[in-house]
Design an enzyme around this catalytic site. Sequence first.
Site, short mmCIF file in Angstrom:
data_model
loop_
_atom_site.label_atom_id
_atom_site.label_comp_id
_atom_site.label_asym_id
_atom_site.label_seq_id
_atom_site.Cartn_x
_atom_site.Cartn_y
_atom_site.Cartn_z
N ASP A 45 -39.22 -3.32 -25.38
CA ASP A 45 -37.76 -3.15 -25.25
C ASP A 45 -37.40 -1.90 -24.45
OD1 ASP A 45 -38.44 -1.41 -27.35
OD2 ASP A 45 -36.71 -1.96 -28.60
N LEU A 79 -40.24 -2.24 -41.10
CA LEU A 79 -39.33 -3.39 -41.18
C LEU A 79 -37.90 -3.00 -40.78
CD1 LEU A 79 -40.72 -4.87 -44.52
CD2 LEU A 79 -41.25 -5.59 -42.17
N SER A 93 -35.76 -0.44 -41.68
CA SER A 93 -34.71 -0.10 -42.64
C SER A 93 -33.66 0.81 -42.00
CB SER A 93 -35.31 0.56 -43.88
OG SER A 93 -36.08 1.68 -43.53
N SER A 94 -34.05 1.58 -41.00
CA SER A 94 -33.07 2.48 -40.37
C SER A 94 -32.01 1.69 -39.61
CB SER A 94 -33.75 3.48 -39.44
OG SER A 94 -34.46 2.83 -38.42
N ASP A 123 -34.19 -3.43 -32.46
CA ASP A 123 -33.94 -3.52 -33.90
C ASP A 123 -32.46 -3.70 -34.20
OD1 ASP A 123 -36.64 -3.08 -33.98
OD2 ASP A 123 -36.47 -0.97 -34.55
C1 GLA Z 1 -39.69 0.35 -32.99
C2 GLA Z 1 -38.50 0.65 -32.10
C3 GLA Z 1 -38.15 -0.55 -31.25
C4 GLA Z 1 -39.38 -1.06 -30.51
C5 GLA Z 1 -40.57 -1.22 -31.45
C6 GLA Z 1 -41.85 -1.56 -30.72
O1 GLA Z 1 -39.36 -0.63 -33.93
O2 GLA Z 1 -37.38 0.99 -32.88
O3 GLA Z 1 -37.11 -0.21 -30.36
O4 GLA Z 1 -39.70 -0.22 -29.43
O5 GLA Z 1 -40.80 -0.05 -32.21
O6 GLA Z 1 -41.76 -2.84 -30.19
#
Ligand code: GLA
Length: 394
Positions: A50, A135, A137-138, A182
């Site tokens: 991402d 997972l 949570s933030s 996320d």
């Molecule tokens: C964390 C980051 C996401 C992404 C993943 C790895 O979850 O918050 O933005 O970069 O790692 O895919």
Amino acid sequence: MQSVSNVPHPALPGADLDQVVFLFQRTYGTAPRTVASAPGRVNLIGEHLDYNGGPVLPFAIERRIWVAAAPADEFLLVSSAAGGAVVRREEGAPLGGGEWTDYVMGVVGQLRQRGAALVGARLAVLSDIQPGAGLSSSAALSVAAAAAVGRLADSRLSAEDLAEVAYRAEHDYVGVRCGRMDQTVVAHAAAGTAMLFETSTGVRRGYPVPFRTWVLSTGVDHTLADGGYNARRAECERALDLCRGRWPGLPSLAALEPEALPEAMEILPSPLDRRVRHVVTETARTRAAAAALERHDLVEVGRLLVEGHLSLRDDYECSVAEADLLVRSAVEHGALGARLTGAGWGGSVIMLATDGQAAEIIAAVSDGFARRYGRSPTAWSTTAAGGVRLDLNA
Ligand code: GLA
């Protein structure tokens, strides 16, 4: 990006609307005006893409964080994990150290920047997302807080707005250099589907996930991994610079054609060559996995998951031995596929297995893990769940 280290999780599983209302009433002696909740997520595949302009394929899980809120003339926050102690916060510099209240105050700051007239709020937070398990949570906390507090302020916030407010709170205020995966999935998820999110264009499309996915926790708290995450981001930025010397105008590493990979590997010093190989091959795997979901080819999805894990282990070097053992053992015992999900350096492994076989595989994997590490991994399953929602609006 991180799991908030001290987000409450007293009610595993079964935290729900009644409990957060009860917590609010017990703490403040009045009823909340609004309650919003948002899910955690797993990423089926498309890891570390991402922030490299690639596609990601996450879905929301059945576990959520609830935020109950009512207007007040200052900001008061309570979480059931903190033994019921009320925290008073001003907007201003974050406290640091992954404080859960920082995420909420980051959201408040963002909402104010968007013109929300917010004097203060009483807030109560309850979660059944295990912290440190990768997972998200933030993101769940930030998106749910944005929905609840935004509602108090009468702000009309679309799912896009909620994702953006939560992203800015985490990225700009708390200072975690996360990508947008996320917050986007937590805000937009639709039950029964994984979301292919093209991070270079913002285009999202749902793909069917009519099966349960198993989540096995490595027990290694990935909040310790922030240094590794930022180091990988810096490596990717450096690799992109170097690639642009050969391919001027290359918009992102994920845009590198697979045919150009051998040449890129020649140009780039180690370990940047391996980082780029992960990005380019993972981009192809993610699109292949979405296509396989569409034709309900779970065998192929499983194969891609395992390939993706090996790439995280060997090329991106963000796995841990506990995750490698879980993946290897799951596959040996008949799983369709498994891989580390989320940022890595701990967190959780996801596993696909036919319904008939799952229990047996989990038992065998847990046995082997316990023999090696002297403890059992927590294992549970989830369907692809829905995203943020307003649970109460009095
Ligand atoms: C964390 C980051 C996401 C992404 C993943 C790895 O979850 O918050 O933005 O970069 O790692 O895919």
